[in-house]
Design an enzyme around this catalytic site. Structure first.
Site, mmCIF file in Angstrom:
data_model
loop_
_atom_site.group_PDB
_atom_site.id
_atom_site.type_symbol
_atom_site.label_atom_id
_atom_site.label_comp_id
_atom_site.label_asym_id
_atom_site.label_seq_id
_atom_site.Cartn_x
_atom_site.Cartn_y
_atom_site.Cartn_z
ATOM 1 N N TYR A 123 -1.435 -17.349 -3.907
ATOM 2 C CA TYR A 123 -2.635 -16.381 -4.183
ATOM 3 C C TYR A 123 -3.608 -17.273 -4.284
ATOM 4 C CZ TYR A 123 -5.113 -12.772 -5.843
ATOM 5 O OH TYR A 123 -6.159 -11.608 -6.069
ATOM 6 N N GLY A 152 0.902 -1.295 -0.180
ATOM 7 C CA GLY A 152 -0.049 0.016 -0.091
ATOM 8 C C GLY A 152 0.899 1.205 -0.004
#
Ligand code: UDP
Length: 283
Positions: free
Chosen positions: A119, A47
């Site tokens: 993932y 982020g």
């Protein structure tokens, strides 16, 4: 005269993990605009402060810098938890496979030991975990299956096709199409996706719901569209197809249409213009 005392209506409190990320920061903006108090959590592993800096000083936003896999103590009741913390691009999860496994929703036919395994399996595990808590503790839960999404605040170098093609086009460098570019994807603009997720949370439906845009195209067509939309002089170059790269991906959004009255509204050309504008100032 005694003034009438009116109780203010309850202000909902939401916790958003991954609040400084692409989706988390857009979700935070939507929640604040709809009257929520938001507690954002992020450890900035993927982020960026820039995505939330405009919320600084907003009394409805509180930020905690923390790894979401560590215990989190909050001293006030919480109404909603929105879990958006995870590395989600192929480059990120190749670098952060353990973190990706720890944080992360398909009945997918996936290769557990391939490069995308950390993932894919994290998503499957997360759905199983959510349903276990739902059943065991009668917790209210929602599961969203997010399909390819794009828009401002994506990371330029995150490796995904939208930022990759746009930054290549803006630099007049060749667009790197993997394989023959016959594989398909369908891209949802971020504001559509976030609205769908918000509606799902506010619904009472606890089975997985696909949120995405069903307009499908090949990666070669997509590369040409980016070149046109940016007015670039870039050519197209072909690179090897990554292992386990899905050949086709297109969400069936029948459930979201029926249950949430939701469907994407932003056409690709419009969403791309907004995204290109964002990237122009940054390449
Ligand atoms: N892709 C491409 N060139 C790039 C990056 C990606 O042709 O520079 C292709 C990739 O092989 C895949 C599609 O674009 O078929 C979407 O890739 P992305 O990583 O954005 O998301 P995925 O849907 O694979 O998770």
């Amino acid at each position: 005269m005694i003034p009438k005392i009116r109780r203010s209506p309850h202000q909902p409190t939401s916790v958003v993990t991954g609040a400084a990320g692409f989706l988390g920061s857009h979700l935070t903006d939507l929640l604040v605009s709809r009257g929520h108090k938001v507690i954002g959590i992020d450890n900035f592993v993927t982020g960026a402060v820039d995505n939330i800096s405009h919320l600084g000083g907003n009394p409805d936003f509180k930020f905690i810098q923390q790894d979401v896999t560590e215990f989190l103590f909050l001293d006030a009741p919480v109404d909603y938890v929105w879990h958006f913390a995870s590395p989600a691009s192929p480059i990120d999860y190749a670098e952060l496979p353990i973190q990706t496994l720890k944080v992360e929703d398909y009945w997918g036919n996936v290769n557990p030991i391939g490069p995308r395994g950390c993932y894919d399996e994290a998503k499957r595990f997360a759905e199983a975990l959510v349903m276990a808590y739902h059943n065991e503790h009668a917790m209210q839960t929602r599961i969203v299956r997010i399909f390819n999404t794009y828009g401002p605040r994506m990371r330029l170098n995150d490796g995904r096709v939208v930022p990759a093609f746009i930054s290549q086009a803006l630099k007049n460098k060749p667009l790197t199409v993997f394989g023959k570019g016959k594989q398909t994807r369908s891209f949802c603009f971020v504001s559509d996706l976030i609205e769908g997720i918000y509606r799902l949370m506010m619904s009472s439906y606890d089975l997985p719901v696909n949120i995405g845009n069903p307009v499908e195209m090949t990666m070669l067509e997509f590369a040409r569209q980016i070149i046109r939309a940016t007015g670039s002089g870039s050519k197209i170059t072909f690179k090897p197809l990554p292992q386990d790269d899905p050949k086709q991906r297109r969400p069936d959004i029948g459930r979201a249409r029926k249950l949430l009255g939701w469907e994407p509204k932003v056409p690709l050309s419009e969403g791309l213009q907004k995204t290109i504008e964002y990237f122009r100032g940054r390449v």
